[in-house]
Motif scaffolding. Structure first.
Motif, PDB file in Angstrom:
ATOM      1  N   TYR A  18      -8.736  19.296  -1.249  1.00  0.00           N
ATOM      2  CA  TYR A  18      -8.592  20.537  -2.034  1.00  0.00           C
ATOM      3  C   TYR A  18      -7.894  20.367  -3.378  1.00  0.00           C
ATOM      4  O   TYR A  18      -7.939  21.267  -4.215  1.00  0.00           O
ATOM      5  CB  TYR A  18      -7.832  21.591  -1.210  1.00  0.00           C
ATOM      6  N   ASN A  19      -7.253  19.224  -3.621  1.00  0.00           N
ATOM      7  CA  ASN A  19      -6.491  19.021  -4.849  1.00  0.00           C
ATOM      8  C   ASN A  19      -7.379  18.394  -5.927  1.00  0.00           C
ATOM      9  O   ASN A  19      -7.736  17.214  -5.859  1.00  0.00           O
ATOM     10  CB  ASN A  19      -5.285  18.124  -4.539  1.00  0.00           C
ATOM     11  N   LEU A  20      -7.753  19.187  -6.924  1.00  0.00           N
ATOM     12  CA  LEU A  20      -8.721  18.736  -7.929  1.00  0.00           C
ATOM     13  C   LEU A  20      -8.185  17.593  -8.782  1.00  0.00           C
ATOM     14  O   LEU A  20      -8.919  16.663  -9.123  1.00  0.00           O
ATOM     15  CB  LEU A  20      -9.139  19.910  -8.824  1.00  0.00           C
ATOM     16  N   SER A  21      -6.909  17.644  -9.137  1.00  0.00           N
ATOM     17  CA  SER A  21      -6.354  16.556  -9.959  1.00  0.00           C
ATOM     18  C   SER A  21      -6.302  15.258  -9.164  1.00  0.00           C
ATOM     19  O   SER A  21      -6.545  14.168  -9.707  1.00  0.00           O
ATOM     20  CB  SER A  21      -4.969  16.924 -10.489  1.00  0.00           C
ATOM     21  N   LEU A  22      -6.018  15.361  -7.870  1.00  0.00           N
ATOM     22  CA  LEU A  22      -6.010  14.167  -7.016  1.00  0.00           C
ATOM     23  C   LEU A  22      -7.424  13.623  -6.846  1.00  0.00           C
ATOM     24  O   LEU A  22      -7.639  12.404  -6.819  1.00  0.00           O
ATOM     25  CB  LEU A  22      -5.385  14.494  -5.658  1.00  0.00           C
ATOM     26  N   GLN A  23      -8.392  14.522  -6.748  1.00  0.00           N
ATOM     27  CA  GLN A  23      -9.796  14.082  -6.678  1.00  0.00           C
ATOM     28  C   GLN A  23     -10.170  13.290  -7.928  1.00  0.00           C
ATOM     29  O   GLN A  23     -10.869  12.283  -7.855  1.00  0.00           O
ATOM     30  CB  GLN A  23     -10.718  15.294  -6.522  1.00  0.00           C
ATOM     31  N   ASP A  24      -9.687  13.751  -9.069  1.00  0.00           N
ATOM     32  CA  ASP A  24      -9.973  13.061 -10.332  1.00  0.00           C
ATOM     33  C   ASP A  24      -9.319  11.677 -10.356  1.00  0.00           C
ATOM     34  O   ASP A  24      -9.912  10.702 -10.824  1.00  0.00           O
ATOM     35  CB  ASP A  24      -9.474  13.908 -11.503  1.00  0.00           C
ATOM     36  N   ILE A  25      -8.090  11.595  -9.854  1.00  0.00           N
ATOM     37  CA  ILE A  25      -7.409  10.293  -9.769  1.00  0.00           C
ATOM     38  C   ILE A  25      -8.185   9.350  -8.864  1.00  0.00           C
ATOM     39  O   ILE A  25      -8.418   8.180  -9.192  1.00  0.00           O
ATOM     40  CB  ILE A  25      -5.960  10.480  -9.259  1.00  0.00           C
ATOM     41  N   ILE A  30       0.850  -1.191   0.000  1.00  0.00           N
ATOM     42  CA  ILE A  30       0.000   0.000   0.000  1.00  0.00           C
ATOM     43  C   ILE A  30       0.887   1.242   0.000  1.00  0.00           C
ATOM     44  O   ILE A  30       1.737   1.409   0.877  1.00  0.00           O
ATOM     45  CB  ILE A  30      -0.923   0.038   1.244  1.00  0.00           C
ATOM     46  N   ILE A  31       0.689   2.115  -0.981  1.00  0.00           N
ATOM     47  CA  ILE A  31       1.405   3.396  -1.011  1.00  0.00           C
ATOM     48  C   ILE A  31       0.653   4.370  -0.122  1.00  0.00           C
ATOM     49  O   ILE A  31      -0.495   4.716  -0.392  1.00  0.00           O
ATOM     50  CB  ILE A  31       1.472   3.969  -2.437  1.00  0.00           C
ATOM     51  N   HIS A  32       1.278   4.799   0.953  1.00  0.00           N
ATOM     52  CA  HIS A  32       0.561   5.711   1.849  1.00  0.00           C
ATOM     53  C   HIS A  32       0.762   7.155   1.395  1.00  0.00           C
ATOM     54  O   HIS A  32       1.757   7.506   0.771  1.00  0.00           O
ATOM     55  CB  HIS A  32       1.008   5.486   3.304  1.00  0.00           C
ATOM     56  N   GLY A  33      -0.238   7.990   1.678  1.00  0.00           N
ATOM     57  CA  GLY A  33      -0.167   9.416   1.351  1.00  0.00           C
ATOM     58  C   GLY A  33      -0.009   9.673  -0.132  1.00  0.00           C
ATOM     59  O   GLY A  33       0.738  10.565  -0.529  1.00  0.00           O
ATOM     60  N   PHE A  34      -0.738   8.920  -0.967  1.00  0.00           N
ATOM     61  CA  PHE A  34      -0.562   9.092  -2.406  1.00  0.00           C
ATOM     62  C   PHE A  34      -1.039  10.473  -2.844  1.00  0.00           C
ATOM     63  O   PHE A  34      -2.152  10.894  -2.548  1.00  0.00           O
ATOM     64  CB  PHE A  34      -1.307   8.022  -3.205  1.00  0.00           C
ATOM     65  N   ASN A  35      -0.159  11.172  -3.589  1.00  0.00           N
ATOM     66  CA  ASN A  35      -0.475  12.533  -4.028  1.00  0.00           C
ATOM     67  C   ASN A  35       0.336  12.857  -5.275  1.00  0.00           C
ATOM     68  O   ASN A  35       1.002  13.883  -5.346  1.00  0.00           O
ATOM     69  CB  ASN A  35      -0.165  13.524  -2.897  1.00  0.00           C
ATOM     70  N   LYS A  36       0.290  11.951  -6.254  1.00  0.00           N
ATOM     71  CA  LYS A  36       1.109  12.118  -7.451  1.00  0.00           C
ATOM     72  C   LYS A  36       0.229  12.164  -8.697  1.00  0.00           C
ATOM     73  O   LYS A  36      -0.984  12.288  -8.614  1.00  0.00           O
ATOM     74  CB  LYS A  36       2.141  10.993  -7.544  1.00  0.00           C
ATOM     75  N   ALA A  95      -0.302   6.731 -10.686  1.00  0.00           N
ATOM     76  CA  ALA A  95      -1.422   5.990 -10.078  1.00  0.00           C
ATOM     77  C   ALA A  95      -1.797   4.798 -10.953  1.00  0.00           C
ATOM     78  O   ALA A  95      -1.980   3.675 -10.457  1.00  0.00           O
ATOM     79  CB  ALA A  95      -2.625   6.904  -9.879  1.00  0.00           C
ATOM     80  N   GLU A  96      -1.911   5.026 -12.250  1.00  0.00           N
ATOM     81  CA  GLU A  96      -2.304   3.955 -13.167  1.00  0.00           C
ATOM     82  C   GLU A  96      -1.277   2.825 -13.172  1.00  0.00           C
ATOM     83  O   GLU A  96      -1.636   1.641 -13.175  1.00  0.00           O
ATOM     84  CB  GLU A  96      -2.484   4.514 -14.582  1.00  0.00           C
ATOM     85  N   ASP A  97       0.005   3.181 -13.163  1.00  0.00           N
ATOM     86  CA  ASP A  97       1.054   2.158 -13.177  1.00  0.00           C
ATOM     87  C   ASP A  97       1.093   1.374 -11.865  1.00  0.00           C
ATOM     88  O   ASP A  97       1.312   0.155 -11.859  1.00  0.00           O
ATOM     89  CB  ASP A  97       2.418   2.797 -13.460  1.00  0.00           C
ATOM     90  N   LEU A  98       0.877   2.057 -10.754  1.00  0.00           N
ATOM     91  CA  LEU A  98       0.816   1.363  -9.456  1.00  0.00           C
ATOM     92  C   LEU A  98      -0.375   0.404  -9.421  1.00  0.00           C
ATOM     93  O   LEU A  98      -0.243  -0.759  -9.013  1.00  0.00           O
ATOM     94  CB  LEU A  98       0.713   2.376  -8.315  1.00  0.00           C
ATOM     95  N   ASN A 156       0.011  -2.706 -11.286  1.00  0.00           N
ATOM     96  CA  ASN A 156       0.877  -3.665 -10.605  1.00  0.00           C
ATOM     97  C   ASN A 156       0.302  -4.128  -9.263  1.00  0.00           C
ATOM     98  O   ASN A 156       1.014  -4.650  -8.412  1.00  0.00           O
ATOM     99  CB  ASN A 156       2.275  -3.063 -10.421  1.00  0.00           C
ATOM    100  N   ASN A 157      -1.008  -3.889  -9.101  1.00  0.00           N
ATOM    101  CA  ASN A 157      -1.765  -4.411  -7.958  1.00  0.00           C
ATOM    102  C   ASN A 157      -1.403  -3.774  -6.615  1.00  0.00           C
ATOM    103  O   ASN A 157      -1.541  -4.397  -5.564  1.00  0.00           O
ATOM    104  CB  ASN A 157      -1.618  -5.938  -7.879  1.00  0.00           C
ATOM    105  N   PHE A 158      -0.937  -2.521  -6.645  1.00  0.00           N
ATOM    106  CA  PHE A 158      -0.752  -1.774  -5.405  1.00  0.00           C
ATOM    107  C   PHE A 158      -2.095  -1.202  -4.955  1.00  0.00           C
ATOM    108  O   PHE A 158      -2.997  -0.974  -5.769  1.00  0.00           O
ATOM    109  CB  PHE A 158       0.213  -0.602  -5.620  1.00  0.00           C
ATOM    110  N   TYR A 159      -2.203  -0.942  -3.653  1.00  0.00           N
ATOM    111  CA  TYR A 159      -3.300  -0.164  -3.099  1.00  0.00           C
ATOM    112  C   TYR A 159      -2.797   1.269  -2.913  1.00  0.00           C
ATOM    113  O   TYR A 159      -1.592   1.495  -2.736  1.00  0.00           O
ATOM    114  CB  TYR A 159      -3.731  -0.709  -1.733  1.00  0.00           C
ATOM    115  N   LEU A 160      -3.725   2.240  -2.919  1.00  0.00           N
ATOM    116  CA  LEU A 160      -3.371   3.639  -2.704  1.00  0.00           C
ATOM    117  C   LEU A 160      -4.123   4.175  -1.494  1.00  0.00           C
ATOM    118  O   LEU A 160      -5.347   4.033  -1.402  1.00  0.00           O
ATOM    119  CB  LEU A 160      -3.727   4.483  -3.935  1.00  0.00           C
TER     120      LEU A 160
END
Length: 208
Positions: free
Chosen positions: A149-156, A120-126, A131-134, A137-141
């Motif tokens: 507040y981060n609109l692009s992160l909301q979209d991810i 599990i990748i903690h604190g994902f904010n990239k 995100a798609e590559d993780l 490869n069966n990672f959790y986020l």
């Protein structure tokens, strides 16, 4: 309704996973324990791993934080050695792995084949591509305060399968309920459904 905080640093929060500091005595509620890249001490490697092995009680939900960080002073090879050793410990004791990663995502992905336990990748904010590559490869986020507040992160997050997410406060001072409310809006599901799914995800990473 109680909301599970996947990764936090608050001793007074029992409904979640407390991030144990290296050398610290474990609490009597769920915690994670690992050797963070910033805490690596090559002169005390044996003592650090002895501590980790010693505190692997039933309350130890996960190994971590561990991982790779391009900004710390410890060299890459040493970080990778410590990371691999903790992956092998997680395999042995059958615990998921909470990963700290800074600018080393593709290096972390390369270690996935050595892990027999969920990562599990903690604190994902990239970015979306990472995100798609993780996820491929069966990672959790695990997502934190930036989602508020981060609109692009909301979209991810909107496009991340709900069975691959966790929510956390990390070391931020805010109520985890705010994050659950925001994510329920983004995913267009009820708070109850979101809460149930997070608990199901927890069951999956711990019990398979």
């Amino acid at each position: 309704m109680d909301f599970f905080d996947f990764h936090h640093h608050k001793k007074n929060t029992e409904n979640g996973i407390y991030n144990l500091n290296i050398g610290e005595t474990p609490p009597d509620f769920p915690y994670s324990a690992g050797i963070h890249p910033n805490d690596i001490d090559v002169n005390n490697e044996k003592q650090q791993f002895d501590w980790l092995q010693r505190i692997l009680s039933p309350n130890c939900f996960a190994i971590g934080e561990c991982g790779l960080d391009s900004l710390v002073s410890v060299d890459q090879k040493t970080q990778e050695d410590f990371f691999l050793k903790q992956i092998l410990i997680a395999n042995e004791v059958k615990r998921p792995i909470i990963i700290h990663c800074v600018r080393k995502f593709y290096e972390v992905i390369s270690f996935k084949k050595k892990a027999g336990q969920p990562m599990i990748i903690h604190g994902f904010n990239k970015k979306r591509r990472i995100a798609e590559d993780l996820l491929a490869n069966n990672f959790y986020l695990s997502f934190g305060k930036a989602v508020l507040y981060n609109l692009s992160l909301q979209d991810i997050l909107k496009n991340t399968p709900i069975d691959k997410i966790f929510l956390e406060t990390d070391n931020e001072d805010f109520n985890i309920k705010e994050l659950y409310q925001k994510v329920s809006e983004i995913k267009e599901i009820s708070l109850e459904q979101l809460n149930e799914q997070i608990l199901e995800n927890l069951h999956t990473i711990r019990n398979g």
